[in-house]
Design a protein around this motif. Structure first.
Motif, PDB file in Angstrom:
ATOM      1  N   PRO A  99      32.200  39.371  42.052  1.00 27.78           N
ATOM      2  CA  PRO A  99      33.424  38.871  41.403  1.00 27.78           C
ATOM      3  C   PRO A  99      34.467  39.984  41.271  1.00 27.78           C
ATOM      4  CG  PRO A  99      31.722  39.267  39.778  1.00 27.78           C
ATOM      5  CD  PRO A  99      31.066  39.486  41.110  1.00 27.78           C
ATOM      6  N   ILE A 100      35.747  39.562  41.154  1.00 27.94           N
ATOM      7  CA  ILE A 100      36.866  40.481  40.970  1.00 27.94           C
ATOM      8  C   ILE A 100      37.622  40.005  39.740  1.00 27.94           C
ATOM      9  CG2 ILE A 100      38.916  41.501  41.995  1.00 27.94           C
ATOM     10  CD1 ILE A 100      37.833  40.709  44.717  1.00 27.94           C
ATOM     11  N   ASN A 101      37.850  40.897  38.767  1.00 25.62           N
ATOM     12  CA  ASN A 101      38.582  40.490  37.575  1.00 25.62           C
ATOM     13  C   ASN A 101      40.078  40.655  37.781  1.00 25.62           C
ATOM     14  OD1 ASN A 101      39.144  43.156  37.304  1.00 25.62           O
ATOM     15  ND2 ASN A 101      37.649  43.546  35.671  1.00 25.62           N
TER      16      ASN A 101
ATOM     17  N   THR B 258      37.161  32.084  38.805  1.00 21.53           N
ATOM     18  CA  THR B 258      36.853  33.496  39.112  1.00 21.53           C
ATOM     19  C   THR B 258      37.056  33.747  40.604  1.00 21.53           C
ATOM     20  OG1 THR B 258      35.228  33.554  37.337  1.00 21.53           O
ATOM     21  CG2 THR B 258      35.077  35.289  39.020  1.00 21.53           C
ATOM     22  N   ARG B 259      37.675  34.883  40.866  1.00 18.69           N
ATOM     23  CA  ARG B 259      37.859  35.287  42.278  1.00 18.69           C
ATOM     24  C   ARG B 259      36.604  36.036  42.729  1.00 18.69           C
ATOM     25  NH1 ARG B 259      42.729  39.154  43.780  1.00 18.69           N
ATOM     26  NH2 ARG B 259      43.879  37.325  43.065  1.00 18.69           N
ATOM     27  N   TYR B 260      36.166  35.702  43.939  1.00 23.04           N
ATOM     28  CA  TYR B 260      35.008  36.358  44.539  1.00 23.04           C
ATOM     29  C   TYR B 260      35.410  36.973  45.880  1.00 23.04           C
ATOM     30  CZ  TYR B 260      31.831  34.261  41.153  1.00 23.04           C
ATOM     31  OH  TYR B 260      31.188  33.933  40.017  1.00 23.04           O
ATOM     32  N   LYS B 261      34.769  38.112  46.154  1.00 29.39           N
ATOM     33  CA  LYS B 261      34.966  38.743  47.474  1.00 29.39           C
ATOM     34  C   LYS B 261      33.641  38.676  48.220  1.00 29.39           C
ATOM     35  CE  LYS B 261      37.011  42.619  49.865  1.00 29.39           C
ATOM     36  NZ  LYS B 261      37.848  43.821  49.746  1.00 29.39           N
ATOM     37  N   PHE B 262      33.722  38.217  49.489  1.00 30.73           N
ATOM     38  CA  PHE B 262      32.534  37.992  50.298  1.00 30.73           C
ATOM     39  C   PHE B 262      32.511  38.975  51.472  1.00 30.73           C
ATOM     40  CE2 PHE B 262      33.692  34.059  48.251  1.00 30.73           C
ATOM     41  CZ  PHE B 262      32.497  33.643  47.677  1.00 30.73           C
ATOM     42  N   TYR B 263      31.293  39.488  51.809  1.00 28.59           N
ATOM     43  CA  TYR B 263      31.062  40.359  52.977  1.00 28.59           C
ATOM     44  C   TYR B 263      29.971  39.687  53.798  1.00 28.59           C
ATOM     45  CZ  TYR B 263      32.946  43.513  49.428  1.00 28.59           C
ATOM     46  OH  TYR B 263      33.694  44.086  48.435  1.00 28.59           O
ATOM     47  N   PHE B 264      30.255  39.394  55.061  1.00 26.93           N
ATOM     48  CA  PHE B 264      29.357  38.559  55.842  1.00 26.93           C
ATOM     49  C   PHE B 264      29.159  39.197  57.220  1.00 26.93           C
ATOM     50  CE2 PHE B 264      28.440  34.582  58.295  1.00 26.93           C
ATOM     51  CZ  PHE B 264      27.271  34.240  57.617  1.00 26.93           C
ATOM     52  N   TYR B 265      27.881  39.339  57.662  1.00 25.90           N
ATOM     53  CA  TYR B 265      27.618  39.903  58.985  1.00 25.90           C
ATOM     54  C   TYR B 265      26.296  39.371  59.499  1.00 25.90           C
ATOM     55  CZ  TYR B 265      24.964  43.257  56.101  1.00 25.90           C
ATOM     56  OH  TYR B 265      24.128  43.837  55.206  1.00 25.90           O
ATOM     57  N   ALA B 266      26.161  39.463  60.852  1.00 26.79           N
ATOM     58  CA  ALA B 266      24.951  38.981  61.526  1.00 26.79           C
ATOM     59  C   ALA B 266      24.059  40.160  61.888  1.00 26.79           C
ATOM     60  CB  ALA B 266      25.315  38.190  62.776  1.00 26.79           C
TER      61      ALA B 266
END
Length: 1193
Positions: A973-975, A1004-1012
Motif C-alpha cells: 500500500p501507498i499512503n 487505498t492505493r496499491y503498487k504492484f510488481y509483477f514478473y515471470a
C-alpha cells in the motif's frame, strides 16, 4: 628476500652510463681484469695487444720497425721466427728488441739494405701459462722503378678517328697512381670523349683538331716513397680535314662480347667499358639477373666505370655495359664472380674457469671457398702438442671438461683458404680465486630525484661469484620489484626518490669465500627555472632586462650562463649580468635574437629562452609600396639540346626590393595555354640557365616577387623546340589483376606528352608466369593503359613490367612488379565445423581452414550463415527463413555468434570467401540455446476495483525464453504522503492470466510488481498502481470486514452542486485576473504575473501552471496560446509499466478531480501518465469540469 645476481640475467642497456664492466662468465668469459690490486697475485696467459699488418710494406730509406706487444702475468717473454726458422736477434748487431716488448727495430739507415730483411716474420709471447703468436708478417720494401727507355713516334690521324695512348707504368710496390699531365704539370682535361682507363691508358672515342699537342705525358706517383716517375712525352697531330663519317660504337676495352671478372668479398668491384664512335657514345650499365644495389653503386669516369663497394657473394652475376649513339648500340657482358677470404662467424673468446668446471672454445669462419679450420696449442699444431685429458677436439670446437690448473694454455685457431687466412688467440685460464670487489669502497653517488641511479659493484672471482645487495646498516633486504640487478654487479634504481638515500652493501660469494663493499647514495633536488625570461620588443637605443630565477638543491653549486643565439654573449660593456638578470643597454638592431638562460649544477642542467625584437624608435612616413612591375625584354641564348639561357630586364620594384624571380614555361606542343613552374632565382640575378626536356616546344615567362607579393607575368619569350630523345621514365602504378578466372589484366598510368620525349609513344608490356614460364612474353601497344592476357591459369603469380618507347628508342629497363591472374570461386567448404554454446545468447563456432590451393584467390575471410529453425524442419521452408550473416576477416578458424535467442533451435554453415565471392557451404550444423530469463509480461491491467478487492489481468511475456514455471506478484500500500507499506509476495501458476486480490483495505492505493520466471531465473518486472473504492457518501460502512466484498456506487463529482459552485468561483477569480492583466498590458505592454508575484509576494494571486492546475504568464497578443487541456482516461483502465507512480484514483465513469483539505483542486486523474507532444498545446480529450472552465476563460 635477498636479490642474487646469477649469469644470463638482464644486461645493462648500452649507452646509459659509462661503467667499468668486468664480466666473468662460464662459457664466454672475458679475460682476467688487469687491475693493479689483482696483478700482484693473479696469473694470466699472454695476449697479443698490438702487431704489424700482415702485408707490411716498408720505406727502404727508414729503419724497419716490426711491432709485437703483449700483456700477461707474469709479463711474457718474446721470440721471433723468420721464414719459418728461429730468428736470433742477438747475432745481428742491426736488430734490437724494445725492452719489455717484442717490437723489433732494424737499423738500416746506418748500414745494410732493406732487401736483406725481406721475409715472413712471426712473434711469440710466452709465460708460464702459455704462448700467444702473432700473424705471419710479410715484410717487403717499397719499390718505385723508372720507366724503361723507349722511342715514341709522333702520332698523326684524321679528325674523328679513335685513339689510345698507352701508359704501361713500371711495376712498383705498392702499385702507383696514374694520371696524365702536360709539360706545365697541368692535368689534361677529360670528358665523355676523352678519359683515362683503369690500366692508365688514355682513350679518345674520337679526336678533334684541338687534341693536337706534343706533350701527352703519363705520370706514375708512388705514394709510399713520395716519388713521381714520368713517361716520355707523346706527340699527337690531328689533321683538320673533313671529319670521318659517323659510325656506330665499338669497344676499345674490354675486347670481345664477354669477359670475366673476379673480386674478393669486401673489396671494391670496378667494371670498365670504354667505347669509340662518332658521335661520342654514352655508356649504360645493367645487371642482367637483378638490380644494382642502390646504396653501394657509384659511377666514375663519365659512367664508363661501374663501382660497387663492400661487394659480397650476392653481387655475383652478369653485368652488361651498353654503348649507344645515334647510329646504334652494342653491349658487352662481364661475368663477375665474388670470392671471399676467410671471415669470422664466431671467433674464439678467452675462457676463465675454476678447477673442475667445463667450457668450450668455438672457432667458426666462412669464405669462398670454405676455409679449413686448424687448431694450435701454445703455437704448436695441436696434433703434436702435449696431450691434455681434459681437452677434446670436435672440428671447429674444443670442449673442456673437469679442467685443472695444468689445463691453462693459449690456443690458436687458423682459418685459411687460397685467398688468405685468419688467426685468433684465445686462452684458457684455470683459476681458483675467492671473490674480489674492484669498486672503490665508500664511493659516493649523487643523483637527481626521479632519475635512474646506478651503483657499481665490479667483481672478480673463480668460480663466478653471486652478488647480493643490502640497504642500511641492519642489512634490510631489497625487493626485486623496485630494483634491477645487472650481471656485472651493478644495482639500478630506475626512479630514485628521496627515500632512496642511504648506504648500500654489495656482497660477492663463491665456494672459496665472500667479499663485500659499501657505497653511499644521495638524492638531490632537481634544478628548476621558476621564472623564465619573457619575450621583449624594444625600441632601438633603449634598455631591456631579462629575468631568470632558478631554484636548485642547496648542496650543489649553481652556475647561470646567458647565451645569445646559442653562442656566447658579445664582449660588449652594454651587456650586464647580475645574479638572475641580464640587462642590455643602448639596444641596437644587431642585439635582436634569442637569449637563453642556462642553469647548471654538477648533476643537471635546465634552460629557458626568450626572443628580443628591436624596432625603430620613431617610424618615418612610409612610402607607397606595391608589388613589382613585370620583367621585360626576355631573350634566349646558348640554345643546346637540354639547356638554354634565359635573360630579362627587371621592372620597377616599387620601393620594396625584389627578393626572387619565378620562371614558368609553356609546352605549346602538348599543353598549350598551361603554364608550369620551372625554377626560381635570386632577386639579384637577371639570367638563368634552364634545364630542358626533349621534344618540348618551350616558351618562358618571368614574374618578380617582393615582400608585398608577385608581379604580373612578363610577355612570353620566343618559342624553342628541343630535339626528341628516348623516354627517361617508365609508366607508374603498374598492376596485374585478373577480371576473370582465365585472364590477367595489366594496367598502368601512362606517360603524359611532356614525358614522352618524342613522337610515337608506345608501351612494351611483358609478363612471365612466376615459377612457370622460362621466357618473357611481350606485346607493344599504344594509346592505351590496359592490356588483357587471356588463357591464363586461375590465380597464379605473374612478373610484370611495362617499358615506354618512342621513335627514338627505349626507356631504361623498368622495375618488375608482381601480379596475379583472375580469381575463381573457392572449390572447397570449411570442414569439421563445431559449435560450442557458451550461454543462452552466445555460441562459439570452430572450423578447419580451407587449403590455400582450393581458395583460388586472395583469402578475404570466412562467413557464417545462421538462422533460427524449427526442430525436425531443417530442410523445409529454407527460402522463407531469415538468415543472419557474420564475416570474419583473414585466416581465422573460429568466431563468436552473439545476440542469439535463448531456448531456440539454430542451424548454421560456414563458407570461405575470396575476392571473387563465396565458396560452397559446409554441411549444416544444428544446436540449441539453453533457457534464459523471460522478458516482462506484455501488459498488466487492473479491473473491477471494489472496496476490498482488485482483479489483475495480464498477457504472458512476448519472449518467454524458455518454459514459464510461475509468476511472482508483489504489492504494497501507498499512503497519502507516498510512503510505502509492507510488501506482500504471492506466487501464481504459470497457466493463469487473471488473478483477484481480496481482503484489501478500502480507498487505498496499491503498487504492484509483477514478473515471470523460468528455470533460468526471474525476468524483468512490470509495475502498476490501483486504488480500492469508497461508498457513495464517502462514509466508510461500519461492518466492512474480512471476507465481505461490498460494492459501492461510483459518484460523478461533476454533478454535485458544491463542486459546480466552486468552479464558478474559480472562473470568476480567473476573469478578474484577466481584466487586471489586460489593463496593465495596455498601460505598459507585456505584464507577466510572475514578476508581480515576485515583487509583492501575494499568495492569493499566484499564477497557475499547466502541470499543477495553475496558470502561467500572461503576455501580449503575440504570446496568446490555448491552454493545455486534461488528458483522457483510458476506457479499459489500463496503465502501462512506465507510468509514473503519482497517479490519482478513477471514480466512476466520468472524469473527476480530487481536492485537498482546504477544498482546492489539485489536478485531474489520468490513467496515462506519459506526456505526449501536442502541437499548439491542444488536446483531443473530452472536457472535464475543469477543462470546461479553462475553455470558458
Amino acid at each position: 628476500m635477498q636479490l642474487k645476481i646469477m649469469p644470463k640475467k638482464k644486461r645493462l642497456p648500452a649507452g646509459r652510463v659509462a661503467l667499468i664492466l668486468f664480466l666473468c662468465q662460464m662459457i664466454s668469459a672475458l679475460e682476467v681484469p688487469l687491475d693493479p690490486k689483482l696483478l700482484e697475485d693473479l696469473v694470466q696467459p699472454p695476449t697479443i695487444t698490438q702487431q704489424s699488418p700482415k702485408d707490411y710494406i716498408i720505406d727502404p730509406r727508414e729503419n724497419i720497425v716490426i711491432q709485437c706487444e703483449a700483456k700477461g702475468k707474469p709479463p711474457p717473454s718474446f721470440s721471433w721466427t723468420r721464414n719459418g726458422t728461429h730468428f736470433d736477434i742477438d747475432k745481428d748487431p742491426l736488430v734490437t728488441m724494445k725492452p719489455g716488448s717484442g717490437t723489433l727495430t732494424i737499423n738500416i739507415m746506418s748500414e745494410g739494405k732493406a732487401e736483406t730483411y725481406e721475409g715472413v716474420y712471426q712473434c711469440t709471447a710466452r709465460n708460464e701459462r702459455g704462448a700467444a703468436i702473432s700473424n705471419n708478417i710479410v715484410v717487403r720494401p717499397s719499390r718505385s722503378p723508372l720507366w724503361t727507355k723507349e722511342k715514341l713516334e709522333p702520332i698523326t690521324l684524321r679528325n674523328g678517328q679513335s685513339l689510345v695512348l698507352p701508359c704501361r707504368p713500371p711495376l712498383g710496390l705498392p702499385p702507383p697512381i696514374i694520371f696524365w699531365m702536360d709539360n706545365s704539370f697541368q692535368r689534361l682535361p677529360q670528358s665523355e670523349r676523352v678519359s683515362q682507363g683503369l690500366n692508365g691508358d688514355l682513350y679518345f672515342s674520337n679526336v678533334l683538331p684541338e687534341d693536337t699537342r706534343e706533350d701527352y705525358i703519363c705520370y706514375a706517383r708512388f705514394n709510399h716513397t713520395q716519388t713521381i716517375q714520368q713517361k716520355q712525352p707523346i706527340s699527337v697531330k690531328v689533321i683538320s680535314a673533313k671529319p670521318n663519317r659517323e659510325r656506330p660504337p665499338t669497344f676499345l676495352t674490354p675486347e670481345g662480347n664477354t669477359s670475366n671478372k673476379e673480386e674478393l668479398r669486401g673489396n671494391v668491384l670496378s667494371l670498365e667499358c670504354i667505347a669509340e664512335g662518332l658521335p661520342t657514345p654514352v655508356i649504360y650499365w645493367i645487371k642482367e639477373d637483378g638490380t644494382l644495389p642502390t646504396n653501394r653503386t657509384f659511377y666514375r669516369n663519365f659512367k664508363k666505370t661501374l663501382q660497387i663497394i663492400q661487394v659480397s657473394e650476392a653481387d655475383s652475376g652478369n653485368y652488361q655495359c651498353i654503348a649507344k649513339n645515334a647510329l646504334g648500340a652494342i653491349h658487352h657482358t662481364i661475368s663477375v664472380t665474388v670470392k671471399a677470404a676467410p671471415y669470422w662467424i664466431l671467433a674464439p673468446q678467452n675462457l676463465v674457469l675454476s678447477p673442475g668446471e667445463d667450457g668450450s672454445l668455438i672457432c667458426r669462419a666462412n669464405g669462398n671457398p670454405k676455409p679449413r679450420i686448424s687448431w694450435l696449442s701454445n703455437g704448436v699444431p695441436i696434433e703434436i702438442a702435449p696431450d691434455d685429458p681434459s681437452r677434446k677436439i670436435d672440428g671447429d670446437t674444443i670442449i673442456f671438461s673437469n679442467v685443472q690448473e695444468r689445463s691453462s694454455a693459449v690456443y690458436q685457431c687458423n682459418a685459411s683458404n687460397e685467398y688468405g687466412y685468419l688467426l685468433a688467440n684465445a686462452f684458457v685460464n684455470v683459476l681458483a680465486e675467492p671473490p674480489r670487489i674492484l669498486t672503490s669502497a665508500n664511493t659516493l653517488y649523487q643523483v637527481i630525484a626521479n632519475r635512474p641511479a646506478l651503483l657499481d659493484c665490479a667483481f672478480f672471482g673463480s668460480p663466478l661469484p653471486t652478488i647480493e645487495w643490502f640497504k642500511g646498516a641492519k642489512g634490510s633486504a631489497l625487493r626485486d620489484d623496485i630494483y634491477v640487478l645487472h650481471e656485472n654487479g651493478t644495482l639500478e634504481i630506475p626512479v630514485a626518490q628521496k627515500d632512496s638515500t642511504g648506504t648500500y652493501t654489495c656482497v660477492a660469494r663463491n665456494k672459496l669465500g665472500m667479499a663485500k663493499n659499501e657505497v653511499h647514495l644521495e638524492i638531490k633536488d632537481p634544478t628548476r627555472i621558476i621564472k623564465q625570461p619573457e619575450y621583449a620588443v624594444v625600441q632601438r637605443g633603449s634598455t631591456v632586462s631579462f629575468e631568470c630565477k632558478v631554484k636548485h638543491d642547496h648542496t650543489l653549486t649553481l652556475t647561470i650562463t646567458w647565451l645569445k643565439d646559442n653562442g656566447e654573449l658579445p664582449s660588449d660593456g652594454r651587456f650586464t649580468v647580475d645574479k638572475d638578470h641580464l640587462e642590455v643597454a643602448d639596444v641596437r638592431d644587431s642585439d635582436g635574437g634569442a637569449y637563453t638562460c642556462v642553469a647548471n649544477t654538477t648533476l643537471d642542467m635546465v634552460s629557458a629562452s626568450a626572443v628580443l625584437s628591436v624596432v625603430a624608435p620613431t617610424p618615418t612616413p612610409a612610402p607607397i609600396y606595391d608589388v613589382p612591375n613585370p620583367p621585360f625584354d626576355l631573350e634566349l641564348t646558348d640554345q643546346l639540346d637540354k639547356s638554354v639561357q634565359l635573360s630579362w630586364t627587371p621592372g620597377d620594384d616599387n620601393n620594396s626590393p625584389i627578393t626572387k624571380f619565378i620562371i614558368e614555361y609553356e609546352d605549346a606542343m602538348h599543353e598549350a595555354g598551361l603554364w608550369h613552374h620551372q625554377t626560381e632565382v635570386s632577386g639579384m640575378q637577371t639570367t638563368a640557365q634552364l634545364k630542358l626536356s626533349p621534344y618540348v616546344n618551350y616558351s618562358f615567362r618571368v614574374m618578380a616577387v617582393n615582400s608585398l607579393g608577385r608581379s604580373l607575368p612578363s610577355e612570353p619569350s620566343e618559342q624553342y623546340l628541343t630535339k626528341a630523345a628516348e623516354p627517361d621514365t617508365n609508366p607508374t602504378a603498374v598492376e596485374g589483376l585478373g577480371s576473370e578466372p582465365d585472364n590477367l589484366v595489366i594496367t598502368w598510368k601512362p606517360l603524359n606528352g611532356f614525358e614522352s620525349n618524342g613522337p610515337g609513344l608506345q608501351y612494351k608490356v611483358s609478363w612471365l608466369q612466376k615459377d612457370g614460364d622460362d621466357e618473357w612474353a611481350s606485346v607493344v601497344v599504344a594509346n592505351v593503359s590496359k592490356y588483357i592476357v587471356s588463357g591464363t591459369p586461375t590465380f597464379v603469380p605473374y612478373l610484370i613490367k611495362v617499358q615506354a618507347l618512342n621513335d627514338v628508342g627505349f626507356a631504361p629497363e623498368p622495375a618488375v612488379v608482381m601480379g596475379h591472374s583472375g580469381e575463381d570461386l573457392p572449390m572447397v567448404a570449411p570442414g569439421n565445423v563445431r559449435v560450442n554454446v557458451v550461454n543462452s545468447t552466445l555460441a562459439e563456432v570452430h572450423w578447419d581452414p580451407v587449403p590455400l590451393k582450393s581458395i583460388r584467390g586472395h583469402l578475404q575471410g570466412y562467413r557464417i550463415y545462421y538462422w533460427k529453425a524449427q526442430e525436425g524442419s531443417l530442410k523445409r521452408n529454407r527460402r522463407h527463413i531469415e538468415k543472419k550473416i557474420l564475416t570474419f576477416q583473414g585466416n581465422k578458424t573460429h568466431g563468436m555468434l552473439p545476440g542469439l535467442e535463448p531456448f531456440s533451435h539454430y542451424a548454421l554453415n560456414v563458407r570461405v570467401v575470396n575476392g571473387k565471392g563465396e565458396g560452397p557451404a559446409s554441411p549444416d550444423r544444428v544446436f540449441n540455446t539453453p533457457e534464459g530469463v523471460p522478458s516482462a509480461p506484455s501488459s498488466l491491467k487492473i479491473i473491477n476495483p471494489t472496496l476490498d478487492s482488485l482483479t489483475l489481468e495480464w498477457d504472458p511475456p512476448s519472449r518467454p525464453n524458455g518454459i514459464l514455471t510461475e509468476y511472482t506478484l508483489k504489492y504494497q500500500p501507498i499512503n497519502s504522503t507516498h510512503e510505502l507499506g509492507p510488501l506482500v509476495d504471492l506466487k501464481i501458476p504459470a497457466n493463469k492470466t487473471r488473478w483477484t486480490l481480496k481482503n484489501l483495505n478500502f480507498s487505498t492505493r496499491y503498487k504492484f510488481y509483477f514478473y515471470a520466471q523460468t528455470a533460468a531465473g526471474s525476468g524483468s518486472q512490470i509495475t502498476e498502481e490501483a486504488v480500492t473504492t469508497v461508498d457513495e457518501a464517502g462514509i466508510l460502512p461500519p461492518d466492512v470486514g474480512a471476507g465481505k466484498a461490498m460494492a459501492s456506487r461510483q459518484v460523478d463529482i461533476a454533478t454535485q452542486g458544491w463542486f459546480i459552485g466552486l468552479m464558478c468561483a474559480v472562473a470568476l477569480l480567473i476573469l478578474i485576473l484577466l481584466i487586471v492583466c489586460f489593463i496593465r498590458r495596455n498601460k505598459g505592454g507585456k505584464y507577466p504575473v510572475k514578476e508581480k508575484e515576485d515583487a509583492h509576494a501575494d499568495p492569493e494571486i499566484q499564477p497557475m501552471k499547466e502541470d499543477d492546475g495553475t496558470f502561467g504568464e500572461y503576455s501580449d497578443a503575440e504570446d496568446h496560446k490555448p491552454l493545455k487541456k486534461g488528458s483522457r482516461t483510458p476506457s479499459d483502465r489500463t496503465v502501462k509499466k512506465e507510468d509514473s507512480d503519482d497517479s490519482l484514483v478513477d471514480y466512476g465513469e466520468g472524469v473527476n478531480g480530487q481536492f485537498n483539505e482546504d477544498g482546492s483542486f489539485i489536478g485531474q486523474y489520468s490513467g496515462k501518465k506519459e506526456k505526449e507532444p501536442a502541437e499548439g498545446n491542444e488536446s483531443s480529450e473530452a472536457p472535464s469540469p475543469v477543462n470546461a472552465m479553462n475553455s470558458f476563460v
